[in-house]
Design a protein around this motif. Structure first.
Motif, PDB file in Angstrom:
ATOM      1  N   PHE A  44     -29.223 -31.472  21.448  1.00 42.94           N
ATOM      2  CA  PHE A  44     -28.332 -30.560  22.177  1.00 42.94           C
ATOM      3  C   PHE A  44     -29.193 -29.513  22.889  1.00 42.94           C
ATOM      4  O   PHE A  44     -29.393 -28.408  22.370  1.00 42.94           O
ATOM      5  CB  PHE A  44     -27.350 -29.882  21.219  1.00 42.94           C
ATOM      6  N   PRO A  45     -29.742 -29.840  24.061  1.00 41.78           N
ATOM      7  CA  PRO A  45     -30.699 -28.954  24.745  1.00 41.78           C
ATOM      8  C   PRO A  45     -30.155 -27.565  25.071  1.00 41.78           C
ATOM      9  O   PRO A  45     -30.930 -26.630  25.242  1.00 41.78           O
ATOM     10  CB  PRO A  45     -31.021 -29.729  26.031  1.00 41.78           C
ATOM     11  N   MET A  46     -28.842 -27.422  25.150  1.00 42.33           N
ATOM     12  CA  MET A  46     -28.279 -26.111  25.460  1.00 42.33           C
ATOM     13  C   MET A  46     -28.439 -25.119  24.309  1.00 42.33           C
ATOM     14  O   MET A  46     -28.276 -23.919  24.484  1.00 42.33           O
ATOM     15  CB  MET A  46     -26.792 -26.246  25.807  1.00 42.33           C
ATOM     16  N   ALA A  47     -28.738 -25.613  23.130  1.00 40.36           N
ATOM     17  CA  ALA A  47     -28.912 -24.740  21.961  1.00 40.36           C
ATOM     18  C   ALA A  47     -30.400 -24.416  21.807  1.00 40.36           C
ATOM     19  O   ALA A  47     -31.188 -25.290  21.448  1.00 40.36           O
ATOM     20  CB  ALA A  47     -28.388 -25.413  20.703  1.00 40.36           C
ATOM     21  N   THR A  51     -32.456 -19.613  18.336  1.00 38.15           N
ATOM     22  CA  THR A  51     -31.095 -19.379  17.855  1.00 38.15           C
ATOM     23  C   THR A  51     -30.759 -20.316  16.705  1.00 38.15           C
ATOM     24  O   THR A  51     -30.185 -19.909  15.687  1.00 38.15           O
ATOM     25  CB  THR A  51     -30.087 -19.569  19.000  1.00 38.15           C
ATOM     26  N   LEU A  52     -31.125 -21.575  16.857  1.00 37.33           N
ATOM     27  CA  LEU A  52     -30.865 -22.548  15.798  1.00 37.33           C
ATOM     28  C   LEU A  52     -31.624 -22.180  14.525  1.00 37.33           C
ATOM     29  O   LEU A  52     -31.107 -22.361  13.418  1.00 37.33           O
ATOM     30  CB  LEU A  52     -31.282 -23.944  16.267  1.00 37.33           C
ATOM     31  N   ALA A  53     -32.829 -21.656  14.679  1.00 34.89           N
ATOM     32  CA  ALA A  53     -33.632 -21.286  13.504  1.00 34.89           C
ATOM     33  C   ALA A  53     -32.937 -20.183  12.698  1.00 34.89           C
ATOM     34  O   ALA A  53     -32.895 -20.235  11.463  1.00 34.89           O
ATOM     35  CB  ALA A  53     -35.022 -20.834  13.944  1.00 34.89           C
ATOM     36  N   VAL A  54     -32.385 -19.192  13.388  1.00 34.87           N
ATOM     37  CA  VAL A  54     -31.668 -18.125  12.684  1.00 34.87           C
ATOM     38  C   VAL A  54     -30.462 -18.695  11.943  1.00 34.87           C
ATOM     39  O   VAL A  54     -30.229 -18.392  10.766  1.00 34.87           O
ATOM     40  CB  VAL A  54     -31.211 -17.029  13.661  1.00 34.87           C
ATOM     41  N   VAL A  55     -29.701 -19.534  12.637  1.00 34.61           N
ATOM     42  CA  VAL A  55     -28.497 -20.107  12.037  1.00 34.61           C
ATOM     43  C   VAL A  55     -28.847 -20.944  10.806  1.00 34.61           C
ATOM     44  O   VAL A  55     -28.190 -20.846   9.756  1.00 34.61           O
ATOM     45  CB  VAL A  55     -27.743 -20.957  13.075  1.00 34.61           C
ATOM     46  N   LEU A  56     -29.888 -21.759  10.924  1.00 38.57           N
ATOM     47  CA  LEU A  56     -30.297 -22.591   9.786  1.00 38.57           C
ATOM     48  C   LEU A  56     -30.791 -21.735   8.624  1.00 38.57           C
ATOM     49  O   LEU A  56     -30.570 -22.080   7.456  1.00 38.57           O
ATOM     50  CB  LEU A  56     -31.382 -23.577  10.228  1.00 38.57           C
ATOM     51  N   THR A 179     -26.276 -15.648  21.951  1.00 40.16           N
ATOM     52  CA  THR A 179     -25.806 -17.030  21.987  1.00 40.16           C
ATOM     53  C   THR A 179     -24.507 -17.146  22.781  1.00 40.16           C
ATOM     54  O   THR A 179     -24.335 -18.082  23.586  1.00 40.16           O
ATOM     55  CB  THR A 179     -25.585 -17.551  20.558  1.00 40.16           C
ATOM     56  N   LEU A 180     -23.606 -16.201  22.594  1.00 38.97           N
ATOM     57  CA  LEU A 180     -22.357 -16.205  23.357  1.00 38.97           C
ATOM     58  C   LEU A 180     -22.634 -16.046  24.852  1.00 38.97           C
ATOM     59  O   LEU A 180     -21.921 -16.622  25.684  1.00 38.97           O
ATOM     60  CB  LEU A 180     -21.448 -15.082  22.870  1.00 38.97           C
ATOM     61  N   ALA A 181     -23.674 -15.283  25.193  1.00 39.52           N
ATOM     62  CA  ALA A 181     -24.003 -15.066  26.604  1.00 39.52           C
ATOM     63  C   ALA A 181     -24.370 -16.365  27.313  1.00 39.52           C
ATOM     64  O   ALA A 181     -24.135 -16.502  28.525  1.00 39.52           O
ATOM     65  CB  ALA A 181     -25.156 -14.068  26.712  1.00 39.52           C
ATOM     66  N   GLY A 211     -35.469 -17.500  25.149  1.00 38.79           N
ATOM     67  CA  GLY A 211     -34.857 -18.827  25.115  1.00 38.79           C
ATOM     68  C   GLY A 211     -33.421 -18.803  25.586  1.00 38.79           C
ATOM     69  O   GLY A 211     -32.967 -19.720  26.288  1.00 38.79           O
ATOM     70  N   GLN A 212     -32.687 -17.759  25.234  1.00 42.02           N
ATOM     71  CA  GLN A 212     -31.307 -17.633  25.676  1.00 42.02           C
ATOM     72  C   GLN A 212     -31.240 -17.392  27.181  1.00 42.02           C
ATOM     73  O   GLN A 212     -30.327 -17.891  27.859  1.00 42.02           O
ATOM     74  CB  GLN A 212     -30.629 -16.492  24.919  1.00 42.02           C
ATOM     75  N   VAL A 213     -32.192 -16.647  27.714  1.00 42.36           N
ATOM     76  CA  VAL A 213     -32.263 -16.429  29.164  1.00 42.36           C
ATOM     77  C   VAL A 213     -32.451 -17.754  29.894  1.00 42.36           C
ATOM     78  O   VAL A 213     -31.769 -18.044  30.885  1.00 42.36           O
ATOM     79  CB  VAL A 213     -33.417 -15.458  29.500  1.00 42.36           C
ATOM     80  N   VAL A 214     -33.376 -18.560  29.407  1.00 44.73           N
ATOM     81  CA  VAL A 214     -33.633 -19.859  30.024  1.00 44.73           C
ATOM     82  C   VAL A 214     -32.389 -20.742  29.967  1.00 44.73           C
ATOM     83  O   VAL A 214     -32.010 -21.375  30.955  1.00 44.73           O
ATOM     84  CB  VAL A 214     -34.820 -20.561  29.338  1.00 44.73           C
ATOM     85  N   ALA A 215     -31.735 -20.771  28.813  1.00 46.91           N
ATOM     86  CA  ALA A 215     -30.551 -21.619  28.648  1.00 46.91           C
ATOM     87  C   ALA A 215     -29.425 -21.203  29.579  1.00 46.91           C
ATOM     88  O   ALA A 215     -28.722 -22.055  30.147  1.00 46.91           O
ATOM     89  CB  ALA A 215     -30.079 -21.567  27.199  1.00 46.91           C
ATOM     90  N   ALA A 216     -29.228 -19.898  29.770  1.00 46.58           N
ATOM     91  CA  ALA A 216     -28.142 -19.419  30.620  1.00 46.58           C
ATOM     92  C   ALA A 216     -28.472 -19.568  32.103  1.00 46.58           C
ATOM     93  O   ALA A 216     -27.621 -19.975  32.908  1.00 46.58           O
ATOM     94  CB  ALA A 216     -27.823 -17.956  30.302  1.00 46.58           C
ATOM     95  N   ALA A 217     -29.712 -19.257  32.498  1.00 45.43           N
ATOM     96  CA  ALA A 217     -30.070 -19.249  33.911  1.00 45.43           C
ATOM     97  C   ALA A 217     -30.236 -20.636  34.503  1.00 45.43           C
ATOM     98  O   ALA A 217     -29.946 -20.853  35.686  1.00 45.43           O
ATOM     99  CB  ALA A 217     -31.353 -18.447  34.112  1.00 45.43           C
ATOM    100  N   GLN A 218     -30.668 -21.602  33.696  1.00 44.78           N
ATOM    101  CA  GLN A 218     -30.935 -22.930  34.244  1.00 44.78           C
ATOM    102  C   GLN A 218     -29.667 -23.612  34.762  1.00 44.78           C
ATOM    103  O   GLN A 218     -29.742 -24.565  35.523  1.00 44.78           O
ATOM    104  CB  GLN A 218     -31.639 -23.796  33.194  1.00 44.78           C
TER     105      GLN A 218
END
Length: 347
Positions: A44-47, A51-56, A179-181, A211-218
């Motif tokens: 799931f490249p969008m994650a 972020t996944l590390a914190v959740v895990l 993550t919501l952003a 990482g969240q910036v990259v996921a949102a901007a791409q």
């Protein structure tokens, strides 16, 4: 004013001697967590992996049958991951910054970014104290929102001597909003009338973790992604002076760092961070080394965030949950609104 650097190398060296095999156990658990986060990201490249590390980490600390092991046998090593490993990740982050690239954005964008950081930091800090959040939570949340999420929280907490509980709770709320952003901001691009590059600048100025910036901007293409990363890295540059200011304040007020001593005015890991920026600017570092350092930094950051996630106690978080959520939402709205205004004014 003279800068005092602590001569000891303890800012990097994990403290294996007093913890023995438990340190290795905890670090191994963090490594497994990073592996799982990387695997899920590949599916799931969008994650983002951080972020996944914190959740895990949170899941591992609360999963029946695993919870006791994480909080006892693995705790020492996970604490090392969240502290010493975080410092290494911050140092290597400096190799991702190119001052020449940042300079191409111009003074107007630099002023906009500085304004966003100052307004968000001071506004969040004031509101957090106003609503009565305990300990260093207002400081850490303000740092995470205004600079670069969990990395900034980790850096400031090293000189502020913050409790692990305050660090973990702050990382949780900042990570949640970041993550919501990823999902919310792309939906607002066209309603707000933003082209690809302005949208990227808005994302870079308002989203917390790289990482969240990259996921949102791409989602808006290459032009948006390039602008977002450059603006984001301008915010990251401000991490060093912020940490120095916090350290100076704690020294002036007789505060203690996490190591029990008064924090140096310029912590060694921040000096290393600045040195890496200068080294990158020389052009002497081969592209292969930069790529390897970037990948290593991502893995180290993920391990540190897994460790921080494992420190989160959801039962204690619920005691300040409504106030923490209110602060997180208010800070998120603030940085998004100020960044949007700044993008409009500088476009």
């Amino acid at each position: 004013m003279s800068l005092r650097l602590r001569p000891s190398a303890s800012w990097l060296a994990p403290q294996f001697r007093p913890t023995g095999g438990r340190a290795i156990t905890g670090l191994s658990v963090a490594a497994v967590g990073v592996g799982l986060a990387t695997l899920i990201h590949s599916l799931f490249p969008m994650a983002p992996v951080p972020t996944l590390a914190v959740v895990l980490g949170v899941i591992a600390a609360h999963l029946p049958g695993l919870r006791g092991f994480v909080r006892t046998s693995a705790r020492a090593g996970l604490s090392i991951a969240s502290k010493q490993v975080m410092r290494l990740a911050i140092v290597l982050l400096g190799l991702q910054l190119s001052l020449s690239d940042v300079g191409r954005l111009g003074w107007a964008t630099a002023v906009m970014v500085l304004t966003v950081v100052v307004v968000t930091f001071l506004g969040t800090l004031w509101l957090g104290r106003r609503i009565g959040l305990p300990g260093d939570q207002p400081l850490l949340v303000a740092t995470g929102y205004s600079i670069c999420g969990a990395s900034a929280i980790g850096a400031v907490s090293r000189v502020s001597g913050s409790r692990e509980e305050d660090i973990a709770d702050s990382v949780a709320v900042v990570t949640l909003c970041g993550t919501l952003a990823i999902g919310v901001l792309p939906l607002l691009q066209h309603p707000l009338g933003l082209g690809a590059e302005p949208f990227g600048r808005w994302v870079g100025a308002s989203v917390h973790d790289v990482g969240q910036v990259v996921a949102a901007a791409q989602t808006a293409g290459a032009a948006a992604l390039s602008a977002a990363v450059l603006v984001k890295l301008m915010r990251v540059v401000l991490l060093a002076p912020l940490v120095a200011l916090v350290a100076a304040h704690r020294r002036a007020t007789g505060g203690r760092s996490d190591g029990g001593a008064r924090p140096p005015l310029v912590p060694l890991f921040v000096a290393g961070f600045l040195l890496m920026i200068l080294l990158r600017g020389t052009g002497w570092v081969p592209a292969e080394i930069l790529e390897f350092a970037s990948a290593t930094q991502g893995l180290l950051l993920a391990a540190a965030l897994f460790g921080l996630g494992a420190m989160i106690n959801l039962s204690s978080l619920t005691r300040t949950g409504s106030r923490m959520a209110a602060l997180g939402l208010a800070s998120w709205v603030t940085i998004a609104a100020v960044s949007y205004a700044g993008v409009l004014l500088t476009t």
